[in-house]
Design a protein around this motif. Sequence first.
Motif, PDB file in Angstrom:
ATOM      1  N   ALA A   1       0.823  -1.244  -0.020  1.00 45.90           N
ATOM      2  CA  ALA A   1       0.097   0.131   0.105  1.00 45.90           C
ATOM      3  C   ALA A   1       0.790   1.306  -0.125  1.00 45.90           C
ATOM      4  O   ALA A   1       0.664   1.965  -0.850  1.00 45.90           O
TER       5      ALA A   1
ATOM      6  N   THR B   1       2.247   2.140  -3.418  1.00 47.50           N
ATOM      7  CA  THR B   1       1.624   2.818  -4.467  1.00 47.50           C
ATOM      8  C   THR B   1       1.702   4.358  -4.354  1.00 47.50           C
ATOM      9  O   THR B   1       1.139   4.901  -5.140  1.00 47.50           O
TER      10      THR B   1
ATOM     11  N   LEU C   1      -4.495  -0.610  -5.104  1.00 34.04           N
ATOM     12  CA  LEU C   1      -4.721  -0.634  -3.613  1.00 34.04           C
ATOM     13  C   LEU C   1      -6.197  -1.471  -3.832  1.00 34.04           C
ATOM     14  O   LEU C   1      -6.405  -2.508  -2.788  1.00 34.04           O
TER      15      LEU C   1
END
Length: 213
Positions: free
Chosen positions: A15, A18, A52
């Motif tokens: 996460a 990203t 995500l």
Amino acid sequence: MFEGLKTAGSISMSAVFTLTPLLTGLSAHFLGYQRLRRKVFFAILLGAIGSLWIIFEGSSQNLLSLNIGKGELIFFAGCFCHALYAVFIPVLNRGESSIIQTFGVLIFSSIIVCLFGVKPMIETNWLNLSSLVILTIFYLAIFATAITFFLIQFSARRISGTKVMSYTYAIPFWVALSGGFLLGSWPTTETMLGGILIATALIFLMRDDLGNS
């Protein structure tokens, strides 16, 4: 980034990663090297959402259970440095080829790693390492480092660093797809939806490149 991996979970780490394309775009924008246009910013956000979505399997509960600790913060610092790397490639280039620039980066990186890691390298019993560990080291050194750095160098001199980093959004989808071919674990509907969002974002970025060429 490897230091952060010691304590960071794979989900939270993915996460955090990203954020790299967005960090690249914002860094280039505020440093005055390249303006982050709205269309590109929208494509980056779309790719981030798709990535995500795959990472958290389309579950808001998985997202809410995300835990940010010391490892994630260290990894975030590494992602920020990685973002700056893509920004400064064309800025610091003085006509060197991509292979020469990559060679210089790897040489000085090796020196820095040796300075900080000389003690554990001496203490490691290299002869007793398993074949899997040896193969992993070679993979990280050749594919995940040398070849990856070269490709980033090569690409960042032709398209913006923001767009180069944006292609990393495809990684979760390729991992899921590879799992299907290699392990028989095919992507779920949620994963495919995230893949569609990522593909849409990347197509938009590629069309933008063609339009500006």
